[in-house]
Motif scaffolding. Sequence first.
Motif, PDB file in Angstrom:
ATOM      1  N   MET A 134      70.871  59.591  13.107  1.00  0.00           N
ATOM      2  CA  MET A 134      71.525  60.872  12.859  1.00  0.00           C
ATOM      3  C   MET A 134      72.499  60.762  11.686  1.00  0.00           C
ATOM      4  SD  MET A 134      72.171  62.704  16.548  1.00  0.00           S
ATOM      5  CE  MET A 134      73.022  61.346  17.312  1.00  0.00           C
ATOM      6  N   ALA A 135      73.251  59.664  11.648  1.00  0.00           N
ATOM      7  CA  ALA A 135      74.163  59.454  10.527  1.00  0.00           C
ATOM      8  C   ALA A 135      73.394  59.338   9.215  1.00  0.00           C
ATOM      9  CB  ALA A 135      75.004  58.201  10.770  1.00  0.00           C
ATOM     10  N   LEU A 136      72.282  58.607   9.229  1.00  0.00           N
ATOM     11  CA  LEU A 136      71.478  58.473   8.014  1.00  0.00           C
ATOM     12  C   LEU A 136      70.904  59.817   7.583  1.00  0.00           C
ATOM     13  CD1 LEU A 136      69.543  55.129   8.683  1.00  0.00           C
ATOM     14  CD2 LEU A 136      71.228  55.545   6.889  1.00  0.00           C
ATOM     15  N   VAL A 166      79.528  55.248  11.356  1.00  0.00           N
ATOM     16  CA  VAL A 166      78.747  55.423  12.589  1.00  0.00           C
ATOM     17  C   VAL A 166      77.649  54.364  12.670  1.00  0.00           C
ATOM     18  CG1 VAL A 166      77.312  57.041  13.901  1.00  0.00           C
ATOM     19  CG2 VAL A 166      79.270  57.879  12.616  1.00  0.00           C
ATOM     20  N   LEU A 167      77.242  53.818  11.521  1.00  0.00           N
ATOM     21  CA  LEU A 167      76.205  52.791  11.521  1.00  0.00           C
ATOM     22  C   LEU A 167      76.665  51.521  12.225  1.00  0.00           C
ATOM     23  CD1 LEU A 167      74.889  53.174   7.845  1.00  0.00           C
ATOM     24  CD2 LEU A 167      73.999  54.230   9.920  1.00  0.00           C
ATOM     25  N   LEU A 168      77.969  51.389  12.476  1.00  0.00           N
ATOM     26  CA  LEU A 168      78.480  50.244  13.222  1.00  0.00           C
ATOM     27  C   LEU A 168      78.105  50.309  14.700  1.00  0.00           C
ATOM     28  CD1 LEU A 168      82.073  50.083  11.668  1.00  0.00           C
ATOM     29  CD2 LEU A 168      80.167  48.533  11.199  1.00  0.00           C
ATOM     30  N   SER A 181      84.802  64.049  -2.842  1.00  0.00           N
ATOM     31  CA  SER A 181      84.569  64.588  -1.504  1.00  0.00           C
ATOM     32  C   SER A 181      83.256  64.075  -0.937  1.00  0.00           C
ATOM     33  CB  SER A 181      84.558  66.118  -1.556  1.00  0.00           C
ATOM     34  OG  SER A 181      84.137  66.651  -0.318  1.00  0.00           O
ATOM     35  N   GLY A 182      82.210  64.102  -1.738  1.00  0.00           N
ATOM     36  CA  GLY A 182      80.925  63.588  -1.277  1.00  0.00           C
ATOM     37  C   GLY A 182      81.002  62.123  -0.895  1.00  0.00           C
ATOM     38  N   ALA A 183      81.754  61.352  -1.689  1.00  0.00           N
ATOM     39  CA  ALA A 183      81.907  59.927  -1.373  1.00  0.00           C
ATOM     40  C   ALA A 183      82.630  59.737  -0.047  1.00  0.00           C
ATOM     41  CB  ALA A 183      82.667  59.223  -2.496  1.00  0.00           C
ATOM     42  N   THR A 184      83.666  60.535   0.207  1.00  0.00           N
ATOM     43  CA  THR A 184      84.398  60.394   1.471  1.00  0.00           C
ATOM     44  C   THR A 184      83.537  60.799   2.665  1.00  0.00           C
ATOM     45  OG1 THR A 184      85.365  62.601   1.225  1.00  0.00           O
ATOM     46  CG2 THR A 184      86.644  60.759   0.393  1.00  0.00           C
ATOM     47  N   VAL A 185      82.723  61.831   2.486  1.00  0.00           N
ATOM     48  CA  VAL A 185      81.814  62.233   3.568  1.00  0.00           C
ATOM     49  C   VAL A 185      80.835  61.109   3.883  1.00  0.00           C
ATOM     50  CG1 VAL A 185      79.948  63.810   4.201  1.00  0.00           C
ATOM     51  CG2 VAL A 185      82.005  64.702   3.106  1.00  0.00           C
ATOM     52  N   LEU A 186      80.269  60.513   2.848  1.00  0.00           N
ATOM     53  CA  LEU A 186      79.305  59.432   3.043  1.00  0.00           C
ATOM     54  C   LEU A 186      79.972  58.215   3.686  1.00  0.00           C
ATOM     55  CD1 LEU A 186      77.331  59.674  -0.326  1.00  0.00           C
ATOM     56  CD2 LEU A 186      76.558  60.392   1.937  1.00  0.00           C
ATOM     57  N   VAL A 187      81.186  57.917   3.255  1.00  0.00           N
ATOM     58  CA  VAL A 187      81.902  56.779   3.823  1.00  0.00           C
ATOM     59  C   VAL A 187      82.218  57.028   5.295  1.00  0.00           C
ATOM     60  CG1 VAL A 187      84.156  55.642   3.820  1.00  0.00           C
ATOM     61  CG2 VAL A 187      82.874  55.856   1.693  1.00  0.00           C
ATOM     62  N   PHE A 243      71.363  68.166  12.376  1.00  0.00           N
ATOM     63  CA  PHE A 243      72.666  67.911  11.764  1.00  0.00           C
ATOM     64  C   PHE A 243      72.585  67.945  10.250  1.00  0.00           C
ATOM     65  CE2 PHE A 243      73.567  65.848  15.939  1.00  0.00           C
ATOM     66  CZ  PHE A 243      74.650  66.639  16.281  1.00  0.00           C
ATOM     67  N   ALA A 244      71.457  67.487   9.698  1.00  0.00           N
ATOM     68  CA  ALA A 244      71.295  67.530   8.247  1.00  0.00           C
ATOM     69  C   ALA A 244      71.300  68.969   7.747  1.00  0.00           C
ATOM     70  CB  ALA A 244      69.987  66.835   7.845  1.00  0.00           C
ATOM     71  N   MET A 245      70.629  69.869   8.457  1.00  0.00           N
ATOM     72  CA  MET A 245      70.629  71.283   8.070  1.00  0.00           C
ATOM     73  C   MET A 245      72.040  71.850   8.092  1.00  0.00           C
ATOM     74  SD  MET A 245      67.270  72.718  10.114  1.00  0.00           S
ATOM     75  CE  MET A 245      67.580  74.409   9.605  1.00  0.00           C
ATOM     76  N   MET A 246      72.802  71.496   9.133  1.00  0.00           N
ATOM     77  CA  MET A 246      74.152  72.017   9.277  1.00  0.00           C
ATOM     78  C   MET A 246      75.045  71.548   8.124  1.00  0.00           C
ATOM     79  SD  MET A 246      76.740  71.321  12.441  1.00  0.00           S
ATOM     80  CE  MET A 246      75.335  71.368  13.536  1.00  0.00           C
TER      81      MET A 246
END
Length: 728
Positions: free
Chosen positions: A331-333, A320-322, A309-315, A261-264
Amino acid sequence: MSTADQTRVPPPTGAPGPVRPEPPRHYGRLGRLGRWASAHLRLVVVLWLALVAGLGAFAPQVTSSLAGAGWQANGSESVKVRELADAHFGGNASSALQVVVAADRPVADPAVASVIERAGALLAADPRIERVAPPEPGVTVSPDGRTAILLAGSGADTNDMVRAADDLKGPLAALSGDGVQVSATGASVLWSDFNAANHDAMMKSEMLSWPVTLAILVLGFGSLVAAGLPLLLTLAGLAASAGALVLLNHLTPTSVWAMNFAMMFALALGIDYALFLVVRFRSALARHGDARRAVGETMDTAGKAVALSGATVLVSLSAVLLVPAPAFRSMALGIMLAVTFVLAATLTLLPAVLGRLGRRVNAGALPRSRRTAGQSEGSARFAAWGERLWAHPLRYGVPALLVLLALAAPVIGLRTAMPSVTVVPEDSSARTGYTAVQRAFGPGAPGALQIVTPAGQADAAAAVLRDSASIAAVMPAQQAADGSGLTMLQAVPAVDPSDPGLATTVEQLRERLPEQALVGGAAVENLDLQSMLDEKTPLVIGVVLAMGFVLLLLALQAPLVALLGTVTNLLATAAAFGAARLVFQDGHGAGLLGFEPQGFLDGWAPVFFFAMIFAIAMDYTVFLLSSAKEHHERTGDPRRAVVGALTHSGRVIFAAAAVMVAVFLTFALSGPLPPKEMGLVLGLAVLLDAALVRLVLLPVLLRLTGRAAWWSPAWLRRVLPDIRFSHG
């Protein structure tokens, strides 16, 4: 902008521009960062090379060191059973390996017995195996005497047991021959086969997507040099994130899927961010003729949008960490690490390179792009489209809304469950052994339940199991040898482990068994994970929506436009899941895509895919609305805000979405089912979001709400930070 700036004619492409003193201008933090990076290319490159080399040194270990398990609901009753089985019952847990020996003659035959003995020796030699239990007549030898099961107790954690399955299933299968078939099966082997099949499919899909991606990049950027810039960001981000994942794995088990997923995401976001900045840089360079000034303006405008945009993606992904499941969290990390590195490269390395390239960014331009090089970044086609939407909003907005609602309607009947054994290839070890066990011992045998209870309640628990019509057989009780006073009972359900009726069986047993009895087993772990996902999905969706709204509100300073940007993200997501129900649950098009429908969508899809889709949708939302806000700040005219946003960001959104759709749909052509689900759901979501939501519905809503979209109460303006997307 000064009069001199407006009338200056840029020199021909490739020629040095006139040296003029730059008028004093105010640059924001990102503008100053970009100008500094462009003036210190060597230092920036050296720092990035050091980072990539330092972390990249660990990258070759990424596929071998990352975890293969982690698909569990931490704290659940079934996980407690597995932990007790590991600690007190010789590793006879859900993670144990089962080796099935099926022969065309009785297993007591000397030749078959020799195979069983050699299989036992292979297992006993592995340090991750606690102990090997030989076949026991009446329990692990089939009624016809031709199938036997060796149980290799778990002597390591679940991730190491998956690695043990990786190492042992091949040598065990090599013992087959002369009418004897040896297959390793069980949950650890299933995850081993599952990870291998999906990894191979995802790598194949990524290889297939590269030619299409490169072609779209060249068309989107218009030049070979500019098209290569996203690859620079992607490679830097991937190398750093791969090494970081290996280091993260030393702190907490990290799923091998995290790298895929990180590659994608590194590729997708690297392309998005580079497109947005390079297009803006070209326009600024055409106006000013000075690369450093163009970089500063680009970073103060498009750079802010990329940072948001990067901040919204990270948020979005942080929600998912919940979910208390190690695989989900890792995977989220993994994706968050990749996004962080790509974002950092976009805000430092890309402006440094652009500042040095200057007009050479247009080198290798296509004929059509060569004719328009040095002109505004605006698209005449999207400008005309914006004018058309403004003049006839309902003509285009209503059909777009109806299409989205029609596709979203089937989501009401969507069912989810954990994947069955059919998601791995038919010739895989886990599936071969699974089929042999069912054929010899009955349909529920691969999903035997494990009940751990105090010894004093064992008889009562056994009586409940024998009285249950949904239990086909109860095996002899096993006493803990360590004096813990615990007893384990194993019960074979009457139905296949993937049958929905098993959930009802487990629920009834948990109600009827003695109070201290715990019900577990591999199939029950899947049920508990599914139950936890069902419980956490509304929370994750709510948190993602709330945090996305807050971020848009901070950036846009207008409650209504922030709400419109957030809520419209749900339309494309619902439509994509509605289509997924028709395909994967109901089986429409299954023959065309080449898969066997399970009658449900895999259980992780709603939580994980929603977070991914929302992150990508917010990417496009930020690009469009930040551009609209920039034009509104300059003119105060809602019409010019909408038309200007489509003129200057429409082509970027269209090209970026085309790349993502091409990448995702290649996964829909992969062999195993999970990549097909991911590819189709994400590909459809991006296509619908870009084509119908961002480029039609959201501009129409801005047209219908007019000035109200950009209104903000005075008290809110005093509370919020003053963020502007216009420059100068």
